[in-house]
Design an enzyme around this catalytic site. Structure first.
Site, PDB file in Angstrom:
ATOM      1  N   VAL A 141       7.619   7.549   2.271  1.00  0.00           N
ATOM      2  CA  VAL A 141       8.434   6.510   2.906  1.00  0.00           C
ATOM      3  C   VAL A 141       7.622   5.231   2.710  1.00  0.00           C
ATOM      4  CG1 VAL A 141       9.338   5.592   5.066  1.00  0.00           C
ATOM      5  CG2 VAL A 141       9.540   8.042   4.573  1.00  0.00           C
ATOM      6  N   PRO A 142       8.060   4.368   1.790  1.00  0.00           N
ATOM      7  CA  PRO A 142       7.220   3.256   1.329  1.00  0.00           C
ATOM      8  C   PRO A 142       7.226   2.046   2.265  1.00  0.00           C
ATOM      9  CG  PRO A 142       9.290   3.241   0.155  1.00  0.00           C
ATOM     10  CD  PRO A 142       9.320   4.448   1.053  1.00  0.00           C
ATOM     11  N   CYS A 143       6.585   2.172   3.406  1.00  0.00           N
ATOM     12  CA  CYS A 143       6.557   1.080   4.377  1.00  0.00           C
ATOM     13  C   CYS A 143       5.824  -0.146   3.840  1.00  0.00           C
ATOM     14  CB  CYS A 143       5.971   1.544   5.699  1.00  0.00           C
ATOM     15  SG  CYS A 143       4.377   2.360   5.561  1.00  0.00           S
ATOM     16  N   HIS A 144       5.006   0.041   2.797  1.00  0.00           N
ATOM     17  CA  HIS A 144       4.300  -1.102   2.213  1.00  0.00           C
ATOM     18  C   HIS A 144       5.262  -2.076   1.539  1.00  0.00           C
ATOM     19  CE1 HIS A 144       4.641   1.810  -1.071  1.00  0.00           C
ATOM     20  NE2 HIS A 144       4.519   0.794  -1.906  1.00  0.00           N
TER      21      HIS A 144
END
Length: 199
Positions: free
Chosen positions: A153-156
């Protein structure tokens, strides 16, 4: 199994059945991965203090799991995370997540974040609006701060308004966030555009 998967599997200890956790090396340091059955339970980005600190964090996060060899499916997920952190554009959307204990709002935020392609970004406010909850930018940020699956889950890829980086709870904080975005090529075409105010 690919050579990268073989290498990752060889780094691990004994098998422990259908659940466990393992560490694996990446371009940004040692990450951790936890699984149960055919679901990804969590991923840990590298801790600032190195591999031992990442292992300690995994043990705290998943006290019910033992460190052991990854089954082939988990080794494949880890190899894809390795490749992603080397700049391969893989959305990882097909990696199945264990979201049973995730609050419903957070699960919606994570599902939306997973649809942001590598090399692209959104703001917390844009995410809130896309979720039909304008004004919930802070809640989006809090949900992402509790993301147990980064970088699957690419929160960046979610930034604050006006091109500011926003927070990042992984080791290295905002510097790691910017490094991951640079690896994905988010700055490849026009760095200034990323930081320009959005109209």
């Amino acid at each position: 199994m690919t050579a990268e998967q073989d290498t990752i599997a060889a780094q691990q200890g004994s098998a422990c059945g259908d659940r466990g956790f393992a560490l694996f090396g990446t371009a940004i340091g040692h990450c951790g991965i936890a699984w149960q059955g055919d679901l990804l339970v969590g991923v840990q980005l590298p801790e600032d203090a190195g591999e031992a600190a990442t292992r300690t964090r995994m043990q705290r996060r998943f006290p019910q799991l033992s460190e052991c060899a990854m089954p082939p499916a988990v080794a494949a997920w880890a190899a894809r995370v390795v490749a992603t952190l080397e700049g391969v554009h893989d959305d990882l959307l097909d990696v199945p997540l264990a979201t049973d204990g995730v609050p419903p709002f957070n699960a919606r935020v994570y599902a939306l974040a997973r649809r942001i392609p590598p090399g692209k970004t959104m703001t917390y406010g844009e995410m809130a609006a896309a979720l039909g909850e304008p004004g919930a930018a802070r809640a989006v940020g809090q949900a992402l701060g509790h993301n147990p699956f980064a970088p699957v889950v690419p929160c960046h890829r979610i930034l604050a308004a006006n091109g500011k980086t926003g927070g990042f709870s992984a080791g290295g904080g905002a510097a790691t966030k910017m490094r991951m975005l640079a690896i994905e090529g988010a700055f490849a075409h026009d760095t200034l555009a990323l930081f320009a105010p959005r109209g």
